[in-house]
Enzyme design. Structure first.
Site, PDB file in Angstrom:
ATOM      1  N   GLU A   6       0.897  -1.209  -0.190  1.00 18.52           N
ATOM      2  CA  GLU A   6       0.176  -0.165   0.059  1.00 18.52           C
ATOM      3  C   GLU A   6       0.969   1.383  -0.031  1.00 18.52           C
ATOM      4  O   GLU A   6       2.091   1.019   0.178  1.00 18.52           O
ATOM      5  CB  GLU A   6      -0.767   0.085   1.340  1.00 18.52           C
ATOM      6  CG  GLU A   6      -1.681  -1.196   1.433  1.00 18.52           C
ATOM      7  CD  GLU A   6      -2.444  -1.228   2.641  1.00 18.52           C
ATOM      8  OE1 GLU A   6      -2.624  -0.221   3.332  1.00 18.52           O
ATOM      9  OE2 GLU A   6      -3.244  -2.087   2.841  1.00 18.52           O
ATOM     10  N   PRO A   7       0.235   2.300  -0.303  1.00 17.72           N
ATOM     11  CA  PRO A   7       1.261   3.576  -0.367  1.00 17.72           C
ATOM     12  C   PRO A   7       1.845   3.624   1.106  1.00 17.72           C
ATOM     13  O   PRO A   7       3.113   4.135   0.930  1.00 17.72           O
ATOM     14  CB  PRO A   7       0.057   4.741  -0.506  1.00 17.72           C
ATOM     15  CG  PRO A   7      -0.828   4.014  -1.109  1.00 17.72           C
ATOM     16  CD  PRO A   7      -0.980   2.685  -0.718  1.00 17.72           C
TER      17      PRO A   7
ATOM     18  N   SER B  14       7.795  -2.563   3.103  1.00 20.31           N
ATOM     19  CA  SER B  14       8.315  -3.787   3.832  1.00 20.31           C
ATOM     20  C   SER B  14       7.693  -4.024   5.073  1.00 20.31           C
ATOM     21  O   SER B  14       7.721  -5.215   5.646  1.00 20.31           O
ATOM     22  CB  SER B  14       9.764  -3.131   4.368  1.00 20.31           C
ATOM     23  OG  SER B  14      10.570  -2.789   3.186  1.00 20.31           O
TER      24      SER B  14
ATOM     25  N   LEU C 167      31.320  -1.754 -21.195  1.00 19.31           N
ATOM     26  CA  LEU C 167      30.743  -1.312 -22.546  1.00 19.31           C
ATOM     27  C   LEU C 167      30.777   0.237 -22.585  1.00 19.31           C
ATOM     28  O   LEU C 167      30.937   0.713 -23.711  1.00 19.31           O
ATOM     29  CB  LEU C 167      29.041  -1.444 -22.829  1.00 19.31           C
ATOM     30  CG  LEU C 167      28.760  -2.617 -23.632  1.00 19.31           C
ATOM     31  CD1 LEU C 167      28.971  -4.073 -22.865  1.00 19.31           C
ATOM     32  CD2 LEU C 167      27.324  -2.383 -23.736  1.00 19.31           C
TER      33      LEU C 167
ATOM     34  N   GLU D  28       9.283  -8.737  -2.918  1.00 18.08           N
ATOM     35  CA  GLU D  28       9.117  -9.726  -2.105  1.00 18.08           C
ATOM     36  C   GLU D  28      10.054  -9.484  -0.916  1.00 18.08           C
ATOM     37  O   GLU D  28      10.556 -10.500  -0.373  1.00 18.08           O
ATOM     38  CB  GLU D  28       9.455 -11.000  -2.659  1.00 18.08           C
ATOM     39  CG  GLU D  28       8.506 -11.283  -4.157  1.00 18.08           C
ATOM     40  CD  GLU D  28       7.118 -11.747  -3.773  1.00 18.08           C
ATOM     41  OE1 GLU D  28       6.940 -12.522  -2.912  1.00 18.08           O
ATOM     42  OE2 GLU D  28       6.412 -10.792  -4.353  1.00 18.08           O
ATOM     43  N   GLY D  29      10.080  -8.393  -0.409  1.00 16.43           N
ATOM     44  CA  GLY D  29      10.940  -8.018   1.015  1.00 16.43           C
ATOM     45  C   GLY D  29      12.357  -7.786   0.156  1.00 16.43           C
ATOM     46  O   GLY D  29      13.068  -8.406  -0.246  1.00 16.43           O
TER      47      GLY D  29
HETATM   48  C1  LIG Z   1       8.622  -3.575  -9.919  1.00 19.25           C
HETATM   49  C2  LIG Z   1       7.774  -3.897  -8.868  1.00 19.25           C
HETATM   50  C3  LIG Z   1       6.746  -5.085  -8.584  1.00 19.25           C
HETATM   51  C4  LIG Z   1       6.281  -5.127  -7.406  1.00 19.25           C
HETATM   52  N1  LIG Z   1       5.044  -5.922  -7.576  1.00 19.25           N
HETATM   53  C5  LIG Z   1       4.232  -5.995  -6.372  1.00 19.25           C
HETATM   54  C6  LIG Z   1       3.227  -6.900  -6.251  1.00 19.25           C
HETATM   55  O1  LIG Z   1       2.783  -7.633  -7.342  1.00 19.25           O
HETATM   56  N2  LIG Z   1       2.498  -6.930  -5.276  1.00 19.25           N
HETATM   57  C7  LIG Z   1       2.541  -6.288  -4.125  1.00 19.25           C
HETATM   58  O2  LIG Z   1       1.719  -6.433  -3.269  1.00 19.25           O
HETATM   59  N3  LIG Z   1       3.653  -5.393  -4.051  1.00 19.25           N
HETATM   60  C8  LIG Z   1       4.623  -5.394  -5.096  1.00 19.25           C
HETATM   61  N4  LIG Z   1       5.830  -4.510  -5.096  1.00 19.25           N
HETATM   62  C9  LIG Z   1       5.936  -3.772  -4.028  1.00 19.25           C
HETATM   63  C10 LIG Z   1       7.213  -4.164  -3.311  1.00 19.25           C
HETATM   64  O3  LIG Z   1       6.914  -5.302  -2.521  1.00 19.25           O
HETATM   65  C11 LIG Z   1       7.593  -2.953  -2.418  1.00 19.25           C
HETATM   66  O4  LIG Z   1       7.996  -2.134  -3.214  1.00 19.25           O
HETATM   67  C12 LIG Z   1       8.648  -3.494  -1.171  1.00 19.25           C
HETATM   68  O5  LIG Z   1       7.852  -4.310  -0.223  1.00 19.25           O
HETATM   69  C13 LIG Z   1       9.195  -2.349  -0.408  1.00 19.25           C
HETATM   70  O6  LIG Z   1       8.346  -1.365  -0.018  1.00 19.25           O
HETATM   71  P1  LIG Z   1       8.664   0.064  -0.252  1.00 19.25           P
HETATM   72  O7  LIG Z   1       8.830   0.503  -1.772  1.00 19.25           O
HETATM   73  O8  LIG Z   1       7.447   0.662   0.521  1.00 19.25           O
HETATM   74  O9  LIG Z   1       9.886   0.431   0.478  1.00 19.25           O
HETATM   75  P2  LIG Z   1       9.983   0.834   2.151  1.00 19.25           P
HETATM   76  O10 LIG Z   1       9.388  -0.419   2.855  1.00 19.25           O
HETATM   77  O11 LIG Z   1       9.608   2.006   2.471  1.00 19.25           O
HETATM   78  O12 LIG Z   1      11.498   0.743   2.279  1.00 19.25           O
HETATM   79  C14 LIG Z   1      12.389   1.673   1.710  1.00 19.25           C
HETATM   80  C15 LIG Z   1      14.065   1.321   2.098  1.00 19.25           C
HETATM   81  O13 LIG Z   1      13.878   1.341   3.557  1.00 19.25           O
HETATM   82  C16 LIG Z   1      14.610  -0.067   3.847  1.00 19.25           C
HETATM   83  N5  LIG Z   1      13.785  -0.545   5.222  1.00 19.25           N
HETATM   84  C17 LIG Z   1      12.576  -0.442   5.510  1.00 19.25           C
HETATM   85  N6  LIG Z   1      12.281  -0.913   6.443  1.00 19.25           N
HETATM   86  C18 LIG Z   1      13.581  -1.205   7.005  1.00 19.25           C
HETATM   87  C19 LIG Z   1      14.022  -1.946   8.466  1.00 19.25           C
HETATM   88  N7  LIG Z   1      13.231  -2.192   9.310  1.00 19.25           N
HETATM   89  N8  LIG Z   1      15.288  -2.035   8.644  1.00 19.25           N
HETATM   90  C20 LIG Z   1      16.279  -1.647   7.556  1.00 19.25           C
HETATM   91  N9  LIG Z   1      15.890  -0.900   6.452  1.00 19.25           N
HETATM   92  C21 LIG Z   1      14.598  -0.928   6.030  1.00 19.25           C
HETATM   93  C22 LIG Z   1      14.087  -0.958   2.711  1.00 19.25           C
HETATM   94  O14 LIG Z   1      15.061  -1.948   2.450  1.00 19.25           O
HETATM   95  C23 LIG Z   1      14.356   0.120   1.576  1.00 19.25           C
HETATM   96  O15 LIG Z   1      15.485   0.100   1.005  1.00 19.25           O
HETATM   97  C24 LIG Z   1       6.444  -4.132  -6.111  1.00 19.25           C
HETATM   98  C25 LIG Z   1       7.340  -3.415  -6.382  1.00 19.25           C
HETATM   99  C26 LIG Z   1       8.217  -3.187  -7.593  1.00 19.25           C
HETATM  100  C27 LIG Z   1       9.279  -1.736  -7.686  1.00 19.25           C
END
Ligand SMILES: Cc1cc2nc3c(=O)[nH]c(=O)nc-3n(C[C@H](O)[C@H](O)[C@H](O)COP(=O)(O)OP(=O)(O)OC[C@H]3O[C@@H](n4cnc5c(N)ncnc54)[C@H](O)[C@@H]3O)c2cc1C
Length: 402
Positions: free
Chosen positions: A144-145, A149, A355, A380-381
Protein backbone atom coordinates in the site's frame (compact mmCIF):
# COMPACT_ATOMS: atom_id res chain seq x y z
CA UNK A 1 20.26 -32.80 -1.11
CA UNK A 2 19.59 -34.32 -4.53
CA UNK A 3 19.02 -31.93 -7.40
CA UNK A 4 18.71 -34.35 -10.29
CA UNK A 5 16.29 -33.27 -12.98
CA UNK A 6 14.39 -35.68 -15.18
CA UNK A 7 14.09 -35.78 -18.97
CA UNK A 8 10.66 -34.14 -18.91
CA UNK A 9 12.01 -31.05 -17.15
CA UNK A 10 15.12 -30.98 -19.31
CA UNK A 11 12.80 -30.94 -22.31
CA UNK A 12 10.70 -28.08 -20.82
CA UNK A 13 13.85 -26.04 -20.21
CA UNK A 14 15.00 -26.64 -23.79
CA UNK A 15 11.60 -25.48 -25.07
CA UNK A 16 11.83 -22.26 -23.03
CA UNK A 17 15.29 -21.66 -24.49
CA UNK A 18 13.90 -21.88 -28.02
CA UNK A 19 10.86 -19.72 -27.15
CA UNK A 20 13.14 -17.31 -25.29
CA UNK A 21 15.42 -16.60 -28.23
CA UNK A 22 12.61 -16.47 -30.79
CA UNK A 23 9.90 -14.63 -28.85
CA UNK A 24 10.50 -13.75 -25.19
CA UNK A 25 13.52 -11.51 -25.70
CA UNK A 26 12.21 -9.72 -28.82
CA UNK A 27 8.82 -9.12 -27.19
CA UNK A 28 10.56 -7.78 -24.06
CA UNK A 29 12.63 -5.36 -26.13
CA UNK A 30 9.47 -4.26 -27.95
CA UNK A 31 7.78 -3.37 -24.63
CA UNK A 32 10.90 -1.67 -23.32
CA UNK A 33 11.21 0.53 -26.40
CA UNK A 34 7.48 1.31 -26.28
CA UNK A 35 7.79 2.10 -22.55
CA UNK A 36 4.50 0.32 -21.85
CA UNK A 37 3.38 -3.17 -20.81
CA UNK A 38 2.34 -5.67 -23.45
CA UNK A 39 -1.45 -5.34 -23.81
CA UNK A 40 -3.52 -8.27 -22.54
CA UNK A 41 -4.70 -8.92 -26.09
CA UNK A 42 -1.13 -9.20 -27.46
CA UNK A 43 -1.12 -12.32 -29.69
CA UNK A 44 1.94 -13.62 -27.83
CA UNK A 45 -0.21 -14.45 -24.80
CA UNK A 46 -2.69 -16.54 -26.83
CA UNK A 47 0.33 -18.33 -28.39
CA UNK A 48 1.59 -19.18 -24.90
CA UNK A 49 -1.76 -20.65 -23.88
CA UNK A 50 -1.76 -22.79 -27.05
CA UNK A 51 1.71 -24.03 -26.06
CA UNK A 52 0.25 -25.24 -22.73
CA UNK A 53 1.73 -22.38 -20.68
CA UNK A 54 -0.09 -20.00 -18.33
CA UNK A 55 -1.37 -22.79 -16.10
CA UNK A 56 -1.64 -23.35 -12.39
CA UNK A 57 0.71 -25.77 -10.67
CA UNK A 58 -2.25 -26.95 -8.61
CA UNK A 59 -3.02 -30.45 -9.81
CA UNK A 60 -6.59 -30.55 -8.56
CA UNK A 61 -7.93 -32.22 -5.44
CA UNK A 62 -6.36 -32.16 -2.00
CA UNK A 63 -4.46 -35.43 -2.36
CA UNK A 64 -2.85 -34.63 -5.67
CA UNK A 65 -0.43 -32.17 -4.12
CA UNK A 66 2.85 -32.66 -5.92
CA UNK A 67 4.74 -31.46 -2.86
CA UNK A 68 3.32 -34.41 -0.93
CA UNK A 69 4.50 -36.72 -3.67
CA UNK A 70 7.96 -35.14 -3.69
CA UNK A 71 8.22 -35.58 0.07
CA UNK A 72 7.80 -39.34 -0.21
CA UNK A 73 10.93 -41.51 0.04
CA UNK A 74 12.24 -42.54 -3.35
CA UNK A 75 10.88 -39.43 -5.06
CA UNK A 76 14.28 -37.70 -5.15
CA UNK A 77 14.79 -38.39 -8.85
CA UNK A 78 11.83 -36.16 -9.72
CA UNK A 79 12.18 -32.44 -9.10
CA UNK A 80 9.29 -31.10 -6.98
CA UNK A 81 7.12 -28.11 -7.96
CA UNK A 82 9.27 -25.52 -6.17
CA UNK A 83 12.54 -26.64 -7.73
CA UNK A 84 10.81 -26.94 -11.09
CA UNK A 85 9.45 -23.39 -10.68
CA UNK A 86 12.87 -22.04 -9.75
CA UNK A 87 14.57 -23.66 -12.76
CA UNK A 88 11.93 -22.55 -15.26
CA UNK A 89 11.79 -19.02 -13.79
CA UNK A 90 15.56 -18.58 -14.07
CA UNK A 91 15.47 -19.63 -17.71
CA UNK A 92 12.54 -17.33 -18.56
CA UNK A 93 14.16 -14.38 -16.79
CA UNK A 94 17.37 -15.03 -18.74
CA UNK A 95 15.43 -14.09 -21.85
CA UNK A 96 13.30 -11.34 -20.28
CA UNK A 97 12.13 -11.09 -16.69
CA UNK A 98 9.45 -8.52 -17.47
CA UNK A 99 7.90 -10.84 -20.05
CA UNK A 100 8.20 -13.78 -17.63
CA UNK A 101 5.97 -11.91 -15.15
CA UNK A 102 3.60 -10.82 -17.93
CA UNK A 103 3.03 -14.51 -18.81
CA UNK A 104 -0.58 -15.50 -18.21
CA UNK A 105 -1.17 -17.57 -15.08
CA UNK A 106 -2.25 -17.11 -11.46
CA UNK A 107 1.14 -15.52 -10.67
CA UNK A 108 1.86 -14.39 -7.13
CA UNK A 109 -1.80 -14.95 -6.28
CA UNK A 110 -1.31 -18.70 -6.49
CA UNK A 111 0.84 -19.35 -3.37
CA UNK A 112 -1.65 -17.80 -0.90
CA UNK A 113 -4.54 -19.74 -2.45
CA UNK A 114 -2.51 -22.95 -2.25
CA UNK A 115 -1.43 -22.35 1.33
CA UNK A 116 -4.69 -20.91 2.75
CA UNK A 117 -7.54 -21.76 0.40
CA UNK A 118 -10.16 -24.43 1.01
CA UNK A 119 -10.63 -27.20 -1.58
CA UNK A 120 -13.66 -25.33 -2.91
CA UNK A 121 -11.68 -22.07 -3.26
CA UNK A 122 -8.81 -23.81 -5.06
CA UNK A 123 -11.32 -25.29 -7.48
CA UNK A 124 -13.09 -21.94 -8.05
CA UNK A 125 -10.05 -19.72 -8.45
CA UNK A 126 -7.28 -22.04 -9.71
CA UNK A 127 -9.54 -24.51 -11.58
CA UNK A 128 -9.92 -22.17 -14.61
CA UNK A 129 -6.11 -22.07 -14.87
CA UNK A 130 -5.77 -25.86 -15.22
CA UNK A 131 -6.58 -25.87 -18.92
CA UNK A 132 -7.28 -22.22 -19.70
CA UNK A 133 -9.54 -21.38 -22.62
CA UNK A 134 -7.81 -17.97 -23.01
CA UNK A 135 -4.98 -16.04 -21.37
CA UNK A 136 -5.98 -15.56 -17.74
CA UNK A 137 -4.13 -13.78 -14.97
CA UNK A 138 -4.23 -13.71 -11.18
CA UNK A 139 -2.69 -11.00 -9.00
CA UNK A 140 -1.42 -10.39 -5.45
CA UNK A 141 -1.90 -7.10 -3.63
CA UNK A 142 -0.20 -6.59 -0.30
CA UNK A 143 1.70 -3.31 -0.78
CA UNK A 144 0.00 0.00 0.00
CA UNK A 145 1.16 3.60 -0.28
CA UNK A 146 2.00 3.47 3.47
CA UNK A 147 2.99 -0.20 3.83
CA UNK A 148 5.80 -1.83 1.87
CA UNK A 149 8.46 -3.64 3.86
CA UNK A 150 6.38 -3.34 7.01
CA UNK A 151 3.62 -5.66 5.93
CA UNK A 152 1.99 -5.44 9.38
CA UNK A 153 1.22 -1.76 8.67
CA UNK A 154 -1.40 -2.39 5.97
CA UNK A 155 -4.50 -0.21 6.44
CA UNK A 156 -6.93 -1.57 3.85
CA UNK A 157 -9.94 -2.21 6.07
CA UNK A 158 -12.31 -5.16 5.98
CA UNK A 159 -15.55 -5.42 7.96
CA UNK A 160 -18.16 -8.15 7.98
CA UNK A 161 -21.62 -7.22 6.74
CA UNK A 162 -23.99 -10.20 6.60
CA UNK A 163 -22.73 -12.74 4.10
CA UNK A 164 -20.24 -10.24 2.65
CA UNK A 165 -17.11 -8.39 3.69
CA UNK A 166 -16.70 -4.73 2.81
CA UNK A 167 -13.20 -3.65 1.79
CA UNK A 168 -11.86 -0.09 1.74
CA UNK A 169 -8.32 0.96 0.94
CA UNK A 170 -5.58 1.61 -1.60
CA UNK A 171 -3.14 -0.92 -3.06
CA UNK A 172 0.00 -0.28 -5.08
CA UNK A 173 2.25 -1.96 -7.61
CA UNK A 174 0.29 -5.22 -7.95
CA UNK A 175 1.54 -7.20 -10.97
CA UNK A 176 -1.06 -7.74 -13.71
CA UNK A 177 -3.89 -6.43 -11.49
CA UNK A 178 -5.97 -4.63 -14.12
CA UNK A 179 -6.11 -7.67 -16.42
CA UNK A 180 -6.52 -10.28 -13.68
CA UNK A 181 -9.58 -12.53 -13.21
CA UNK A 182 -9.05 -11.97 -9.47
CA UNK A 183 -6.67 -10.29 -7.05
CA UNK A 184 -5.66 -11.74 -3.67
CA UNK A 185 -6.06 -8.67 -1.43
CA UNK A 186 -4.69 -8.48 2.11
CA UNK A 187 -6.68 -6.31 4.51
CA UNK A 188 -7.04 -5.77 8.24
CA UNK A 189 -10.16 -6.21 10.38
CA UNK A 190 -8.60 -4.03 13.11
CA UNK A 191 -5.18 -2.34 12.84
CA UNK A 192 -4.81 -2.42 16.65
CA UNK A 193 -4.72 -6.24 16.48
CA UNK A 194 -1.56 -6.08 14.35
CA UNK A 195 -0.94 -9.25 12.41
CA UNK A 196 -3.84 -11.09 14.06
CA UNK A 197 -6.21 -8.70 12.26
CA UNK A 198 -4.98 -9.64 8.77
CA UNK A 199 -7.36 -11.30 6.32
CA UNK A 200 -6.79 -12.42 2.72
CA UNK A 201 -9.61 -12.17 0.17
CA UNK A 202 -9.98 -13.13 -3.45
CA UNK A 203 -11.53 -10.07 -5.08
CA UNK A 204 -12.96 -10.93 -8.47
CA UNK A 205 -12.76 -8.73 -11.53
CA UNK A 206 -15.86 -6.59 -11.95
CA UNK A 207 -16.70 -6.54 -8.22
CA UNK A 208 -18.34 -3.13 -7.65
CA UNK A 209 -15.96 -0.88 -5.69
CA UNK A 210 -12.80 -2.41 -7.18
CA UNK A 211 -11.35 0.10 -9.62
CA UNK A 212 -9.23 3.17 -10.41
CA UNK A 213 -6.58 0.92 -11.95
CA UNK A 214 -3.47 2.96 -12.69
CA UNK A 215 -0.49 1.33 -14.41
CA UNK A 216 2.65 2.78 -12.81
CA UNK A 217 5.72 4.02 -14.67
CA UNK A 218 8.82 1.91 -14.05
CA UNK A 219 12.51 2.25 -14.84
CA UNK A 220 12.70 -1.37 -16.05
CA UNK A 221 10.70 -4.59 -16.42
CA UNK A 222 8.31 -2.64 -18.60
CA UNK A 223 6.73 -5.66 -20.30
CA UNK A 224 4.34 -6.30 -17.39
CA UNK A 225 2.00 -3.94 -15.61
CA UNK A 226 2.56 -2.90 -12.00
CA UNK A 227 -0.77 -1.44 -11.06
CA UNK A 228 -2.21 0.61 -8.23
CA UNK A 229 -5.96 0.45 -7.52
CA UNK A 230 -8.60 1.30 -4.95
CA UNK A 231 -11.25 -0.61 -3.02
CA UNK A 232 -14.19 1.61 -2.10
CA UNK A 233 -17.06 -0.04 -0.24
CA UNK A 234 -16.08 -3.14 -2.20
CA UNK A 235 -18.47 -5.98 -1.22
CA UNK A 236 -16.77 -9.36 -1.38
CA UNK A 237 -18.72 -12.57 -0.70
CA UNK A 238 -17.74 -14.24 2.60
CA UNK A 239 -16.96 -17.35 0.54
CA UNK A 240 -13.97 -15.44 -0.91
CA UNK A 241 -12.21 -15.07 2.45
CA UNK A 242 -9.30 -17.49 2.02
CA UNK A 243 -9.62 -20.47 4.34
CA UNK A 244 -12.78 -19.06 5.98
CA UNK A 245 -13.08 -16.88 9.08
CA UNK A 246 -12.16 -19.53 11.64
CA UNK A 247 -8.83 -20.19 9.97
CA UNK A 248 -8.10 -16.51 9.33
CA UNK A 249 -8.77 -15.60 12.98
CA UNK A 250 -5.81 -17.84 13.87
CA UNK A 251 -3.46 -15.44 12.04
CA UNK A 252 -3.81 -17.49 8.86
CA UNK A 253 -3.82 -14.30 6.78
CA UNK A 254 -0.47 -13.17 8.03
CA UNK A 255 1.03 -16.66 8.18
CA UNK A 256 -0.26 -17.39 4.69
CA UNK A 257 1.49 -14.26 3.38
CA UNK A 258 4.71 -15.37 5.06
CA UNK A 259 4.41 -18.87 3.61
CA UNK A 260 3.89 -17.31 0.21
CA UNK A 261 7.15 -15.43 0.62
CA UNK A 262 8.96 -18.68 1.48
CA UNK A 263 7.76 -20.02 -1.87
CA UNK A 264 8.32 -16.89 -3.94
CA UNK A 265 11.62 -15.53 -2.60
CA UNK A 266 13.68 -18.40 -4.09
CA UNK A 267 11.92 -17.75 -7.40
CA UNK A 268 12.81 -14.06 -7.29
CA UNK A 269 16.40 -15.01 -6.42
CA UNK A 270 16.48 -17.40 -9.37
CA UNK A 271 14.98 -14.83 -11.74
CA UNK A 272 17.70 -12.41 -10.69
CA UNK A 273 20.30 -15.09 -11.45
CA UNK A 274 18.70 -15.41 -14.90
CA UNK A 275 19.07 -11.65 -15.52
CA UNK A 276 22.65 -11.84 -14.19
CA UNK A 277 23.52 -14.70 -16.53
CA UNK A 278 22.18 -12.72 -19.48
CA UNK A 279 24.28 -9.72 -18.40
CA UNK A 280 27.38 -11.90 -18.01
CA UNK A 281 26.89 -13.41 -21.48
CA UNK A 282 26.50 -9.93 -23.00
CA UNK A 283 29.53 -8.60 -21.11
CA UNK A 284 31.62 -11.57 -22.19
CA UNK A 285 30.55 -11.25 -25.83
CA UNK A 286 31.34 -7.54 -25.80
CA UNK A 287 34.74 -8.05 -24.14
CA UNK A 288 35.61 -10.75 -26.67
CA UNK A 289 34.56 -8.61 -29.66
CA UNK A 290 36.51 -5.65 -28.25
CA UNK A 291 39.58 -7.88 -27.66
CA UNK A 292 39.58 -7.18 -23.95
CA UNK A 293 39.87 -10.78 -22.76
CA UNK A 294 43.67 -10.63 -22.84
CA UNK A 295 43.47 -8.28 -19.87
CA UNK A 296 43.68 -10.38 -16.65
CA UNK A 297 41.71 -7.70 -14.73
CA UNK A 298 38.75 -8.10 -17.10
CA UNK A 299 38.95 -11.90 -16.91
CA UNK A 300 39.18 -11.75 -13.12
CA UNK A 301 36.03 -9.66 -12.84
CA UNK A 302 34.08 -11.82 -15.26
CA UNK A 303 35.12 -14.94 -13.35
CA UNK A 304 34.10 -13.40 -10.02
CA UNK A 305 30.61 -12.67 -11.36
CA UNK A 306 30.22 -16.18 -12.82
CA UNK A 307 31.17 -17.66 -9.44
CA UNK A 308 28.76 -15.45 -7.49
CA UNK A 309 25.89 -16.24 -9.83
CA UNK A 310 26.54 -19.96 -9.47
CA UNK A 311 26.63 -19.67 -5.66
CA UNK A 312 23.37 -17.67 -5.67
CA UNK A 313 21.74 -20.24 -7.91
CA UNK A 314 22.65 -23.06 -5.53
CA UNK A 315 21.06 -21.15 -2.63
CA UNK A 316 17.84 -20.81 -4.64
CA UNK A 317 17.88 -24.50 -5.45
CA UNK A 318 18.40 -25.42 -1.80
CA UNK A 319 15.55 -23.18 -0.62
CA UNK A 320 13.25 -24.73 -3.25
CA UNK A 321 14.39 -28.27 -2.48
CA UNK A 322 13.48 -27.75 1.19
CA UNK A 323 10.08 -26.30 0.22
CA UNK A 324 9.38 -29.37 -1.90
CA UNK A 325 9.95 -31.54 1.14
CA UNK A 326 7.74 -29.31 3.28
CA UNK A 327 10.72 -28.50 5.44
CA UNK A 328 11.31 -25.09 7.00
CA UNK A 329 13.12 -22.86 4.52
CA UNK A 330 12.60 -19.37 5.90
CA UNK A 331 16.33 -18.71 6.32
CA UNK A 332 17.27 -20.26 2.98
CA UNK A 333 14.50 -18.34 1.18
CA UNK A 334 15.88 -15.09 2.62
CA UNK A 335 19.42 -16.06 1.64
CA UNK A 336 18.31 -16.81 -1.92
CA UNK A 337 16.46 -13.49 -2.13
CA UNK A 338 19.36 -11.52 -0.61
CA UNK A 339 22.14 -13.03 -2.71
CA UNK A 340 20.61 -13.52 -6.19
CA UNK A 341 19.79 -9.84 -6.91
CA UNK A 342 23.14 -8.64 -5.52
CA UNK A 343 25.11 -10.96 -7.79
CA UNK A 344 22.91 -10.04 -10.76
CA UNK A 345 23.28 -6.32 -10.09
CA UNK A 346 27.06 -6.75 -10.06
CA UNK A 347 26.89 -8.59 -13.39
CA UNK A 348 24.84 -5.81 -15.02
CA UNK A 349 27.07 -3.10 -13.51
CA UNK A 350 30.21 -4.81 -14.83
CA UNK A 351 28.58 -5.03 -18.26
CA UNK A 352 27.85 -1.29 -18.19
CA UNK A 353 31.45 -0.53 -17.21
CA UNK A 354 32.94 -2.68 -19.93
CA UNK A 355 30.65 -1.22 -22.57
CA UNK A 356 31.44 2.35 -21.52
CA UNK A 357 30.01 4.83 -24.00
CA UNK A 358 28.07 2.17 -25.85
CA UNK A 359 26.24 1.17 -22.68
CA UNK A 360 25.54 4.78 -21.79
CA UNK A 361 23.79 5.43 -25.09
CA UNK A 362 20.91 3.27 -23.95
CA UNK A 363 20.35 1.01 -26.94
CA UNK A 364 22.35 -2.05 -25.85
CA UNK A 365 20.67 -4.96 -24.06
CA UNK A 366 23.06 -4.49 -21.11
CA UNK A 367 21.55 -1.09 -20.39
CA UNK A 368 18.07 -2.61 -20.27
CA UNK A 369 19.26 -5.41 -17.98
CA UNK A 370 20.85 -2.78 -15.73
CA UNK A 371 17.44 -1.08 -15.38
CA UNK A 372 15.56 -4.38 -15.08
CA UNK A 373 17.70 -5.83 -12.31
CA UNK A 374 17.14 -3.13 -9.68
CA UNK A 375 13.57 -4.18 -8.88
CA UNK A 376 14.77 -7.69 -8.05
CA UNK A 377 16.28 -6.32 -4.86
CA UNK A 378 13.01 -4.56 -3.99
CA UNK A 379 10.19 -7.04 -4.61
CA UNK A 380 9.09 -9.76 -2.14
CA UNK A 381 10.96 -8.10 0.74
CA UNK A 382 13.97 -5.91 -0.02
CA UNK A 383 17.53 -7.22 0.26
CA UNK A 384 17.96 -5.05 3.35
CA UNK A 385 14.91 -6.65 5.00
CA UNK A 386 16.30 -10.13 4.25
CA UNK A 387 19.58 -9.14 5.93
CA UNK A 388 17.65 -7.87 8.98
CA UNK A 389 15.76 -11.19 9.19
CA UNK A 390 18.89 -13.32 8.78
CA UNK A 391 20.87 -11.31 11.33
CA UNK A 392 18.08 -11.67 13.91
CA UNK A 393 18.01 -15.41 13.34
CA UNK A 394 21.81 -15.66 13.61
CA UNK A 395 21.90 -14.05 17.06
CA UNK A 396 18.81 -15.90 18.30
CA UNK A 397 16.31 -13.02 18.39
CA UNK A 398 12.64 -13.92 17.86
CA UNK A 399 11.48 -13.90 14.26
CA UNK A 400 10.42 -10.52 12.89
CA UNK A 401 8.19 -11.89 10.15
CA UNK A 402 8.27 -9.66 7.07
C1 LIG B 1 8.62 -3.71 -9.97
C2 LIG B 1 7.85 -3.90 -8.70
C3 LIG B 1 6.86 -4.87 -8.64
C4 LIG B 1 6.11 -5.07 -7.46
N1 LIG B 1 5.10 -6.01 -7.46
C5 LIG B 1 4.30 -6.12 -6.36
C6 LIG B 1 3.16 -7.00 -6.37
O1 LIG B 1 2.88 -7.70 -7.37
N2 LIG B 1 2.36 -7.02 -5.27
C7 LIG B 1 2.62 -6.26 -4.16
O2 LIG B 1 1.87 -6.35 -3.19
N3 LIG B 1 3.71 -5.43 -4.13
C8 LIG B 1 4.54 -5.33 -5.20
N4 LIG B 1 5.60 -4.45 -5.18
C9 LIG B 1 5.87 -3.65 -4.00
C10 LIG B 1 7.08 -4.14 -3.22
O3 LIG B 1 6.77 -5.36 -2.56
C11 LIG B 1 7.52 -3.04 -2.26
O4 LIG B 1 8.04 -1.99 -3.06
C12 LIG B 1 8.55 -3.52 -1.26
O5 LIG B 1 7.94 -4.34 -0.30
C13 LIG B 1 9.27 -2.37 -0.54
O6 LIG B 1 8.36 -1.50 0.00
P1 LIG B 1 8.50 0.10 -0.24
O7 LIG B 1 8.74 0.30 -1.69
O8 LIG B 1 7.31 0.74 0.39
O9 LIG B 1 9.81 0.52 0.52
P2 LIG B 1 10.00 0.79 2.08
O10 LIG B 1 9.41 -0.32 2.87
O11 LIG B 1 9.53 2.17 2.37
O12 LIG B 1 11.57 0.71 2.21
C14 LIG B 1 12.43 1.76 1.73
C15 LIG B 1 13.86 1.37 2.04
O13 LIG B 1 14.02 1.26 3.47
C16 LIG B 1 14.53 -0.03 3.82
N5 LIG B 1 13.91 -0.46 5.08
C17 LIG B 1 12.57 -0.49 5.35
N6 LIG B 1 12.38 -0.98 6.61
C18 LIG B 1 13.60 -1.28 7.11
C19 LIG B 1 14.07 -1.83 8.35
N7 LIG B 1 13.22 -2.18 9.32
N8 LIG B 1 15.39 -2.00 8.51
C20 LIG B 1 16.26 -1.66 7.53
N9 LIG B 1 15.89 -1.13 6.35
C21 LIG B 1 14.58 -0.95 6.14
C22 LIG B 1 14.16 -0.94 2.67
O14 LIG B 1 15.07 -2.01 2.54
C23 LIG B 1 14.26 0.00 1.47
O15 LIG B 1 15.56 0.07 1.02
C24 LIG B 1 6.38 -4.26 -6.33
C25 LIG B 1 7.40 -3.30 -6.39
C26 LIG B 1 8.12 -3.11 -7.54
C27 LIG B 1 9.21 -2.06 -7.57
Amino acid sequence: MKLAIDDALRERLARIRVLGAARIRPVGLEADRAGAPLPAEHPFFAELVKLGLGRTRWLGGEDADAAEAAAKPGAEATPGPSLTGVLLSEEMAYWDRGVAVAFPGPGLGEPPILSMGTAEQKQRFLGPFRDPDRPRWGSFAMTEPGAGSDVAAIRTACRRDGDHWVLDGDKSFAANASRADWVVVFATSDPSLGRAGHRAFVVERGTPGLGDFRVERKMGLKAYESTSFTLRGCRVPAANLLGGEERQAQRAGFKGAMQSFNATRPIIGAMAVGIGRAALDEALAFARAAERLEDPRVRDRLERIARKLQAARLLCWRAAWLADRKRANVLEASMAKAVGPTAAFEAAALGMELLGEEGGRGDHLIEKLFRDVKAMDIVEGTGQIQRVLMARQLVGLPRDER
